[in-house]
Design an enzyme around this catalytic site. Structure first.
Site, short mmCIF file in Angstrom:
data_model
loop_
_atom_site.label_atom_id
_atom_site.label_comp_id
_atom_site.label_asym_id
_atom_site.label_seq_id
_atom_site.Cartn_x
_atom_site.Cartn_y
_atom_site.Cartn_z
N SER A 102 -10.69 -2.64 4.46
CA SER A 102 -10.18 -2.03 3.24
C SER A 102 -9.24 -2.93 2.45
O SER A 102 -9.61 -4.03 2.07
CB SER A 102 -9.51 -0.71 3.60
OG SER A 102 -9.12 -0.04 2.46
N HIS A 103 -8.01 -2.50 2.31
CA HIS A 103 -7.02 -3.20 1.49
C HIS A 103 -6.28 -4.28 2.27
O HIS A 103 -5.39 -4.92 1.73
CB HIS A 103 -6.03 -2.18 0.95
CG HIS A 103 -5.44 -1.36 2.06
ND1 HIS A 103 -6.19 -0.44 2.76
CD2 HIS A 103 -4.22 -1.35 2.62
CE1 HIS A 103 -5.45 0.10 3.70
NE2 HIS A 103 -4.24 -0.43 3.64
N ASP A 152 -12.82 1.52 -2.47
CA ASP A 152 -12.61 2.97 -2.46
C ASP A 152 -11.24 3.38 -3.04
O ASP A 152 -11.03 4.55 -3.32
CB ASP A 152 -12.84 3.57 -1.07
CG ASP A 152 -11.96 2.98 0.01
OD1 ASP A 152 -11.14 2.10 -0.31
OD2 ASP A 152 -12.11 3.38 1.18
N ARG A 153 -10.35 2.44 -3.22
CA ARG A 153 -9.05 2.79 -3.79
C ARG A 153 -8.99 2.45 -5.27
O ARG A 153 -9.76 1.61 -5.75
CB ARG A 153 -7.92 2.03 -3.08
CG ARG A 153 -7.82 2.36 -1.63
CD ARG A 153 -6.63 1.67 -0.99
NE ARG A 153 -6.46 2.18 0.37
CZ ARG A 153 -5.31 2.24 1.02
NH1 ARG A 153 -4.22 1.78 0.46
NH2 ARG A 153 -5.25 2.72 2.24
N ASP A 204 -9.65 -1.90 -4.49
CA ASP A 204 -9.24 -2.65 -3.30
C ASP A 204 -10.40 -3.41 -2.66
O ASP A 204 -11.49 -3.49 -3.24
CB ASP A 204 -8.60 -1.70 -2.29
CG ASP A 204 -9.63 -0.78 -1.67
OD1 ASP A 204 -10.62 -0.46 -2.35
OD2 ASP A 204 -9.45 -0.37 -0.51
N LYS A 211 -13.66 8.20 -0.78
CA LYS A 211 -12.92 8.04 -2.02
C LYS A 211 -13.58 6.92 -2.80
O LYS A 211 -14.26 6.08 -2.23
CB LYS A 211 -11.45 7.79 -1.75
CG LYS A 211 -11.13 6.60 -0.88
CD LYS A 211 -9.65 6.61 -0.59
CE LYS A 211 -9.20 5.41 0.20
NZ LYS A 211 -9.40 5.58 1.65
N ASP A 233 -12.65 -2.85 -0.33
CA ASP A 233 -13.97 -2.23 -0.17
C ASP A 233 -14.31 -1.25 -1.28
O ASP A 233 -15.31 -0.52 -1.19
CB ASP A 233 -14.08 -1.55 1.20
CG ASP A 233 -13.08 -0.43 1.38
OD1 ASP A 233 -11.98 -0.50 0.78
OD2 ASP A 233 -13.38 0.53 2.10
C1 G16 Z 1 -7.61 4.93 4.91
C2 G16 Z 1 -8.25 6.27 4.75
C3 G16 Z 1 -7.49 7.07 3.74
C4 G16 Z 1 -6.05 7.18 4.12
C5 G16 Z 1 -5.48 5.82 4.36
C6 G16 Z 1 -4.14 5.98 4.97
O1 G16 Z 1 -7.70 4.24 3.69
O2 G16 Z 1 -9.58 6.11 4.31
O3 G16 Z 1 -8.09 8.32 3.63
O4 G16 Z 1 -5.29 7.80 3.13
O5 G16 Z 1 -6.28 5.10 5.27
O6 G16 Z 1 -3.65 4.78 5.34
P1 G16 Z 1 -2.39 4.73 6.26
O7 G16 Z 1 -2.75 5.42 7.55
O8 G16 Z 1 -2.15 3.27 6.36
O9 G16 Z 1 -1.30 5.45 5.53
P2 G16 Z 1 -8.49 2.89 3.56
O10 G16 Z 1 -8.53 2.59 2.09
O11 G16 Z 1 -7.67 1.92 4.36
O12 G16 Z 1 -9.83 3.16 4.17
#
Ligand code: G16
Length: 545
Positions: free
Chosen positions: A114-115, A283-284, A279, A378, A281
């Protein structure tokens, strides 16, 4: 017929998927048998997949291609019939969800952290999505983890790598691998949901310009196709459009700190009217106007309040949902619309049942995630297009739309303070001491703030009644203010403590004041109640959003 090889292995004990799949340093994944074990554990945890179709792709980060080649061979050896894989191993997370749903695939595997940063010394991740297009529910991720603890062998094929850069069908053993254009199905879906004519007109007007920062991550090709090709935005609208394995050395996280070039571009007299970023991937999303940042919580509320302006949502919303730490702004909109608003734990998977059951149409999280029932992830670009559609219809600036919203519904002044890479023991101790004090804190007064209730958030899914407990400590004040503490489930180094601070504000004079100033007292209180410095050694957060 190619011979299946069965290789003996021993378990690793650290393969429990977090908030969003298994995320570790690249070097952890590169250990012999590490990825193999996890992928075989996925198949061991699933049923009836023989001959079925999986969708696979990733965000283009370092190790994406190598991992995909390895996974294809394990999938073939386990009897998968067909894999649809994005060209060059690329597929954004929402595109995987879209393609699983469109082609009724059995499920999908997403390679992304992801990010988080990419590169040989940075992060990698793998996530399994089910046939609804969404992240696997907790009972499946737990089953995968349990299998990873017992694994003794995995199956693979000894065969050459396939050419991931050539669109069309190839074979790995008996399994068909279809290399697909990663963008088209997703772009077509966006065209069904949004008023591309109105958006094209806005983007071609002399008084409007936008910038989209793809952060050298996966959304580059999607944004170029949708914004610059189909919507005819000026060339150069998409910044950092080329996906790079290390994201150009940057942190592909669309927030005020990591997208700072875009943020600075968005202020001053020559600033574009609309700015956005996505971000690693895809989704953000982050939404900016000229001299204004729209918090993700406000963005969700504003999308909900304006949804009927957008063709795909013209019939209205069945309900909305937000994760617990997301501000209560959308709750007010739901009240006004007379629709239900659900509060779920952090993690997109918790929206899945509500979306599948038709209970909600829109949902979102403070962590820059917004989405709807169009897919089960998302969706960063979707949120950007939603805003663009609203701007095209309302013909107002981003700032005017936000201020109108606050005037009508009040404002939930909001901030999140992140303490990154803190010692795990200290972070756990901080949470534990809050947990044991929840009863004692209820009813206490602090400099004008009275705690109404303090608890450790627990959620019972209204559809399958599954219970998720210990989802974050909530301090709820009589004024409607909240302080929330939780540990991130997506980090790969030490622990990340997140402190979420929120206060409703109806005073018209204060509506446009800076959030950090308005929340200063609560911020101080949040640090002292939980003794952040004592437990983490930190005097201040690393990232404030
Ligand atoms: C992931 C989940 C999101 C969640 C986030 C929380 O995001 O897909 O639904 O809100 O983690 O991150 P943390 O646990 O670090 O607060 P992503 O974009 O990393 O897949």
């Amino acid at each position: 017929m190619m011979k299946i090889k069965t290789i003996t292995t021993t378990p690793f004990d650290d393969q429990r998927p977090g908030t969003s799949g298994l995320r570790k340093k690249v070097k952890v994944f590169q250990q012999s048998r590490y990825l193999e074990n996890f992928v075989q554990s996925i198949f061991n945890a699933l049923d009836d997949f023989q001959g079925k179709t999986l969708v696979m792709g990733g965000d283009g980060r370092y190790y994406n291609r190598e991992a995909l080649q390895l996974i294809l061979k394990i999938a073939a050896a386990n009897g998968i019939g067909r894999v649809m894989v994005g060209c060059d191993a690329l597929l954004s997370t929402p595109a995987v969800s879209c393609i699983i749903r469109k082609y009724h695939a059995y499920g999908g595997i997403i390679l992304s952290a992801s990010h988080n940063p990419g590169g040989p010394d940075a992060d990698f991740g793998i996530k399994y999505n089910t046939g609804n297009g969404g992240p696997a529910a907790e009972k499946i991720t737990e089953a995968i983890y349990q299998h990873s603890l017992m694994i003794s062998e995995y199956h693979t094929l000894e065969t050459a790598d396939i050419n991931l850069s050539s669109i069309g069908e190839q074979r790995v053993g008996d399994m068909v691998v279809e290399v697909i254009n990663p963008v088209i199905d997703y772009a077509d879906l966006m065209e069904e949901l949004f008023d591309f004519n109105a958006m094209r007109a806005l983007l071609s007007s002399k008084n409007f310009s936008m910038r989209f920062d793809a952060m050298n991550a996966v959304t580059g090709p999607y944004a170029v196709e949708i914004l610059e090709q189909r919507l005819q935005a000026a060339d150069g609208t998409v910044l950092r459009a080329e996906p790079l394995t290390d994201f150009g050395g940057a942190h592909p996280d669309p927030n005020l700190v990591h997208a700072r070039e875009l943020v600075s571009m968005m202020s001053g007299t020559n600033a574009p009217n609309f700015g956005a970023a996505s971000d690693g991937d895809g989704d953000r999303n982050m939404i900016l106007g000229c001299d204004i940042y729209v918090s993700p919580s406000d963005s969700l509320a504003i999308l909900a309040a304006n949804a009927t302006l957008v063709p795909g949502y013209a019939r209205g919303l069945t309900g909305v949902a937000r994760s617990m730490p997301t501000s209560q702004a959308v709750d007010r909109v739901a009240d006004e619309l007379g629709i239900p608003c659900y509060e779920t734990p952090t993690g997109w998977k918790y929206f899945g049942n509500l979306l599948d059951a038709g209970r909600i149409t829109l949902c979102g999280e403070e962590s820059f995630g917004t989405g709807s029932d169009h897919v089960r992830e998302k969706d960063g670009l979707w949120a950007v297009l939603f805003w663009l559609n609203i701007l095209a219809v309302r013909k107002q600036s981003v700032a005017d739309i936000v201020h109108d919203h606050w005037r009508k519904y009040g404002r939930d002044v909001y901030t999140r303070h992140d303490y990154e890479g803190v010692p795990t023991e200290g972070a756990n101790a901080l949470m534990e001491q809050l947990r044991v004090r929840t009863g004692e804190l209820s009813g206490q007064h602090f400099d004008g703030y009275t705690i109404e209730r303090c608890d450790d958030f627990s959620y019972t899914d209204p559809i399958d009644q599954s219970v998720s407990s210990q989802q974050g400590i909530r301090i709820l004040f009589t004024s409607g203010a909240r302080i929330i503490y939780r540990l991130s489930g997506t980090g790969t180094e030490g622990a990340t403590l997140r402190v979420y601070i929120e206060q409703p504000e109806n005073d018209q004079v204060k509506l446009s004041h800076d959030a950090q100033t308005l929340l200063a007292d609560l911020i101080t209180l949040s640090a002292s109640i939980s003794e952040i410095e004592k437990h983490t050694g930190r005097k201040a957060p690393d990232v404030i959003t």
